[in-house]
Design a protein around this motif. Structure first.
Motif, PDB file in Angstrom:
ATOM      1  N   PHE A   1       0.839  -1.202   0.000  1.00 24.56           N
ATOM      2  CA  PHE A   1       0.000   0.000   0.000  1.00 24.56           C
ATOM      3  C   PHE A   1       0.878   1.257   0.000  1.00 24.56           C
ATOM      4  CE2 PHE A   1      -3.919  -1.953   2.350  1.00 24.56           C
ATOM      5  CZ  PHE A   1      -4.144  -2.780   1.264  1.00 24.56           C
ATOM      6  N   LEU A   2       1.900   1.236   0.856  1.00 28.96           N
ATOM      7  CA  LEU A   2       2.771   2.401   0.963  1.00 28.96           C
ATOM      8  C   LEU A   2       3.597   2.610  -0.298  1.00 28.96           C
ATOM      9  CD1 LEU A   2       4.162   2.304   4.624  1.00 28.96           C
ATOM     10  CD2 LEU A   2       2.660   4.033   3.603  1.00 28.96           C
ATOM     11  N   GLU A   3       4.166   1.529  -0.811  1.00 25.45           N
ATOM     12  CA  GLU A   3       5.027   1.682  -1.984  1.00 25.45           C
ATOM     13  C   GLU A   3       4.243   2.151  -3.203  1.00 25.45           C
ATOM     14  OE1 GLU A   3       8.109  -0.880  -4.752  1.00 25.45           O
ATOM     15  OE2 GLU A   3       8.113  -1.083  -2.584  1.00 25.45           O
ATOM     16  N   TYR A   4       3.025   1.641  -3.366  1.00 28.79           N
ATOM     17  CA  TYR A   4       2.254   1.972  -4.555  1.00 28.79           C
ATOM     18  C   TYR A   4       1.412   3.235  -4.386  1.00 28.79           C
ATOM     19  CZ  TYR A   4       3.423  -2.759  -6.185  1.00 28.79           C
ATOM     20  OH  TYR A   4       4.090  -3.895  -6.585  1.00 28.79           O
ATOM     21  N   LYS A   5       1.389   3.789  -3.187  1.00 30.31           N
ATOM     22  CA  LYS A   5       0.537   4.958  -2.917  1.00 30.31           C
ATOM     23  C   LYS A   5       0.810   6.097  -3.896  1.00 30.31           C
ATOM     24  CE  LYS A   5      -2.038   8.047  -0.883  1.00 30.31           C
ATOM     25  NZ  LYS A   5      -3.476   8.078  -1.158  1.00 30.31           N
ATOM     26  N   GLU A   6       2.069   6.408  -4.115  1.00 29.44           N
ATOM     27  CA  GLU A   6       2.413   7.542  -4.965  1.00 29.44           C
ATOM     28  C   GLU A   6       2.933   7.110  -6.337  1.00 29.44           C
ATOM     29  OE1 GLU A   6       5.016   9.733  -2.365  1.00 29.44           O
ATOM     30  OE2 GLU A   6       3.326  10.824  -1.504  1.00 29.44           O
ATOM     31  N   SER A   7       2.671   5.863  -6.692  1.00 33.72           N
ATOM     32  CA  SER A   7       3.098   5.379  -8.000  1.00 33.72           C
ATOM     33  C   SER A   7       2.202   5.969  -9.089  1.00 33.72           C
ATOM     34  CB  SER A   7       3.020   3.849  -8.041  1.00 33.72           C
ATOM     35  OG  SER A   7       3.292   3.377  -9.339  1.00 33.72           O
ATOM     36  N   LYS A   8       2.804   6.288 -10.213  1.00 34.34           N
ATOM     37  CA  LYS A   8       2.049   6.859 -11.321  1.00 34.34           C
ATOM     38  C   LYS A   8       1.491   5.784 -12.254  1.00 34.34           C
ATOM     39  CE  LYS A   8       4.597  11.225 -11.287  1.00 34.34           C
ATOM     40  NZ  LYS A   8       5.460  12.164 -12.049  1.00 34.34           N
ATOM     41  N   LYS A   9       1.759   4.539 -11.932  1.00 31.02           N
ATOM     42  CA  LYS A   9       1.219   3.449 -12.742  1.00 31.02           C
ATOM     43  C   LYS A   9       0.451   2.480 -11.858  1.00 31.02           C
ATOM     44  CE  LYS A   9       5.573   0.820 -12.482  1.00 31.02           C
ATOM     45  NZ  LYS A   9       6.606   0.119 -13.252  1.00 31.02           N
ATOM     46  N   GLU A  10      -0.488   1.759 -12.461  1.00 27.18           N
ATOM     47  CA  GLU A  10      -1.329   0.821 -11.719  1.00 27.18           C
ATOM     48  C   GLU A  10      -0.907  -0.623 -11.926  1.00 27.18           C
ATOM     49  OE1 GLU A  10      -5.495   1.446 -12.300  1.00 27.18           O
ATOM     50  OE2 GLU A  10      -5.281   3.636 -12.346  1.00 27.18           O
ATOM     51  N   ILE A  11      -0.103  -0.891 -12.960  1.00 23.35           N
ATOM     52  CA  ILE A  11       0.343  -2.255 -13.240  1.00 23.35           C
ATOM     53  C   ILE A  11       1.840  -2.340 -12.960  1.00 23.35           C
ATOM     54  CG2 ILE A  11       0.585  -4.047 -14.996  1.00 23.35           C
ATOM     55  CD1 ILE A  11      -1.882  -2.946 -16.358  1.00 23.35           C
ATOM     56  N   HIS A  12       2.230  -3.346 -12.196  1.00 28.59           N
ATOM     57  CA  HIS A  12       3.609  -3.491 -11.749  1.00 28.59           C
ATOM     58  C   HIS A  12       4.094  -4.913 -12.016  1.00 28.59           C
ATOM     59  CE1 HIS A  12       2.833   0.180  -9.307  1.00 28.59           C
ATOM     60  NE2 HIS A  12       1.632  -0.375  -9.174  1.00 28.59           N
ATOM     61  N   THR A  13       5.399  -5.072 -12.027  1.00 30.00           N
ATOM     62  CA  THR A  13       5.953  -6.424 -12.074  1.00 30.00           C
ATOM     63  C   THR A  13       5.756  -7.077 -10.708  1.00 30.00           C
ATOM     64  OG1 THR A  13       8.134  -5.540 -11.497  1.00 30.00           O
ATOM     65  CG2 THR A  13       7.658  -5.880 -13.841  1.00 30.00           C
ATOM     66  N   MET A  14       5.939  -8.377 -10.670  1.00 28.77           N
ATOM     67  CA  MET A  14       5.642  -9.129  -9.451  1.00 28.77           C
ATOM     68  C   MET A  14       6.659  -8.818  -8.350  1.00 28.77           C
ATOM     69  SD  MET A  14       4.450 -12.800 -10.932  1.00 28.77           S
ATOM     70  CE  MET A  14       2.845 -12.963 -11.707  1.00 28.77           C
TER      71      MET A  14
ATOM     72  N   GLN B   1     -10.046   0.022   0.363  1.00 26.53           N
ATOM     73  CA  GLN B   1     -11.150   0.583  -0.414  1.00 26.53           C
ATOM     74  C   GLN B   1     -10.921   2.052  -0.770  1.00 26.53           C
ATOM     75  OE1 GLN B   1     -13.771  -1.809  -1.360  1.00 26.53           O
ATOM     76  NE2 GLN B   1     -11.887  -2.790  -0.660  1.00 26.53           N
ATOM     77  N   SER B   2     -10.006   2.705  -0.045  1.00 32.40           N
ATOM     78  CA  SER B   2      -9.699   4.110  -0.339  1.00 32.40           C
ATOM     79  C   SER B   2      -8.486   4.247  -1.262  1.00 32.40           C
ATOM     80  CB  SER B   2      -9.428   4.864   0.967  1.00 32.40           C
ATOM     81  OG  SER B   2      -8.274   4.348   1.618  1.00 32.40           O
ATOM     82  N   LEU B   3      -7.943   3.111  -1.722  1.00 23.28           N
ATOM     83  CA  LEU B   3      -6.730   3.124  -2.534  1.00 23.28           C
ATOM     84  C   LEU B   3      -7.011   2.580  -3.931  1.00 23.28           C
ATOM     85  CD1 LEU B   3      -4.335   1.629   0.170  1.00 23.28           C
ATOM     86  CD2 LEU B   3      -4.673   4.052  -0.367  1.00 23.28           C
ATOM     87  N   ILE B   4      -6.117   2.862  -4.850  1.00 27.41           N
ATOM     88  CA  ILE B   4      -6.212   2.305  -6.199  1.00 27.41           C
ATOM     89  C   ILE B   4      -5.966   0.806  -6.142  1.00 27.41           C
ATOM     90  CG2 ILE B   4      -5.106   2.286  -8.480  1.00 27.41           C
ATOM     91  CD1 ILE B   4      -4.494   5.257  -8.056  1.00 27.41           C
ATOM     92  N   ASP B   5      -6.721   0.056  -6.931  1.00 25.89           N
ATOM     93  CA  ASP B   5      -6.571  -1.404  -6.973  1.00 25.89           C
ATOM     94  C   ASP B   5      -5.417  -1.763  -7.912  1.00 25.89           C
ATOM     95  OD1 ASP B   5      -7.011  -4.065  -6.535  1.00 25.89           O
ATOM     96  OD2 ASP B   5      -8.742  -4.220  -7.885  1.00 25.89           O
ATOM     97  N   HIS B   6      -4.225  -1.833  -7.367  1.00 34.88           N
ATOM     98  CA  HIS B   6      -3.034  -2.085  -8.182  1.00 34.88           C
ATOM     99  C   HIS B   6      -2.986  -3.543  -8.649  1.00 34.88           C
ATOM    100  CE1 HIS B   6      -0.885   1.759  -7.778  1.00 34.88           C
ATOM    101  NE2 HIS B   6      -1.533   1.854  -6.630  1.00 34.88           N
ATOM    102  N   ILE B   7      -2.219  -3.754  -9.715  1.00 27.46           N
ATOM    103  CA  ILE B   7      -2.091  -5.073 -10.338  1.00 27.46           C
ATOM    104  C   ILE B   7      -0.613  -5.424 -10.466  1.00 27.46           C
ATOM    105  CG2 ILE B   7      -2.427  -6.355 -12.508  1.00 27.46           C
ATOM    106  CD1 ILE B   7      -4.961  -4.655 -12.943  1.00 27.46           C
ATOM    107  N   GLU B   8      -0.300  -6.682 -10.231  1.00 25.76           N
ATOM    108  CA  GLU B   8       1.042  -7.202 -10.511  1.00 25.76           C
ATOM    109  C   GLU B   8       0.923  -8.325 -11.531  1.00 25.76           C
ATOM    110  OE1 GLU B   8       3.262  -6.280  -6.235  1.00 25.76           O
ATOM    111  OE2 GLU B   8       3.050  -8.344  -6.915  1.00 25.76           O
ATOM    112  N   GLU B   9       1.909  -8.407 -12.418  1.00 23.29           N
ATOM    113  CA  GLU B   9       1.880  -9.448 -13.442  1.00 23.29           C
ATOM    114  C   GLU B   9       3.308  -9.745 -13.904  1.00 23.29           C
ATOM    115  OE1 GLU B   9      -0.550  -7.666 -16.474  1.00 23.29           O
ATOM    116  OE2 GLU B   9       1.171  -6.758 -17.481  1.00 23.29           O
TER     117      GLU B   9
END
Length: 305
Positions: free
Chosen positions: A90-103, A258-266
């Motif tokens: 949650f913390l690492e992706y909070k200020e990320s400008k992308k929603e899809i990340h590597t695993m 629920q207050s955060l973006i639903d990030h994805i890893e692939e």
């Protein structure tokens, strides 16, 4: 919610003041999942207290059980290790400008949380076999994944024999708690779905590169916890002390998500188009007509080095 506010929320979930720890079943269990937790009490006769009839004493001479009991907290700590990982994400992706990340986080969370579940089944199985009277040999061998073999010299050798974890869980519930699983129940079907997700990362379905979202990971966690809570509600006794506290922590994480973006890893290459892909392959007898190296490929194209 900004980064500092999120960090404060997460720190509270990770390290709540003792008086804030909630061990009572959350109303989500009854309202959303329709499970009856009314059996659970918090009074002088509550489960887990030293005065409860089911709180036993292991004497020092019970050497094998002494060893088993030293693993008492392992399932819980594995569950909480996974909680800490998802909170870190949650913390690492909070200020990320992308929603899809590597695993990075989600596979570890999935495998660690399943390890907590499987470790619990192993622990309870060892505890049952060690403490119960007249456990059928077939049940003991099945739960502990052992089998007796007659050696050529006619002595008996105990060997390991793998049995699927959910089958062992069903046998444990049947013989240790007189509870028959309902294969058609929502909770049992959901733990099977959870196992499919875990299997992708532990056994890798190579023909199906998979993306996983944070919300999927959270529901996966809940399904595992509910597979433990469900039989508790049916037999009116808690098979894993602390399960409601663990569920409550999950619920706090879920509400925060629920207050955060639903990030994805692939997998990094999942979205790459089919093309020429260089890959390391140093087996004997590789078919170099189908899988040429770069020099052979250049010669196929009529290009001299």
């Amino acid at each position: 919610m900004n980064y500092d506010e999120l960090k404060e929320e997460i720190d509270f979930i990770k390290n709540p003041p003792h008086e804030e720890i909630n061990i009572l079943p959350d109303t989500r269990i009854s309202k959303i999942h329709k499970l009856d937790t009314s059996y659970y009490r918090i009074d002088y006769a509550a489960e887990g207290l030293s005065t409860h009839a089911d709180t036993r004493i292991c004497r020092p001479n019970e050497k094998s059980l002494q060893k088993v009991l030293k693993n008492l907290d392992v399932p819980r700590e594995l569950f909480f290790s996974a909680f800490h990982l998802i909170l870190d994400s949650f913390l690492e992706y909070k200020e990320s400008k992308k929603e899809i990340h590597t695993m990075k986080y989600y596979p570890s969370i999935i495998l660690t949380f399943w390890s907590g579940f499987e470790t619990l089944i192993r622990f309870l199985s060892e505890l049952y076999v060690s403490t119960a009277i007249d456990v059928p040999l077939e049940v003991k061998d099945y739960l502990l994944e052992t089998e007796g073999k007659i050696k050529p010299d006619l002595t008996i050798k105990t060997v390991n024999k793998y049995n699927p974890v959910l089958d062992r869980y069903a046998v444990l519930l049947k013989y240790a708690y007189n509870f028959d699983r309902d294969k058609g129940s929502k909770q049992w079907q959901n733990i099977i779905k959870a196992k499919y997700l875990r299997d992708y990362f532990s056994h890798l379905k190579v023909d199906e590169p998979k993306s996983v979202s944070c919300s999927e990971v959270l529901i996966y966690m809940e399904n595992i916890l509910l597979s433990i809570i469900y039989p508790c509600c049916e037999i009116k006794k808690t098979i894993f002390l602390g399960i409601y506290e663990i569920y409550n922590v999950w619920n706090e994480i879920y509400k925060l998500s629920q207050s955060l973006i639903d990030h994805i890893e692939e997998p990094f290459h999942k979205s790459f188009p089919d093309a020429h892909i260089q890959f390391w392959c140093n087996f004997e007898n590789v078919d170099n007509k189908r899988f040429p190296n770069s020099q052979e490929h250049l010669r196929e194209l009529g290009i001299e080095e």
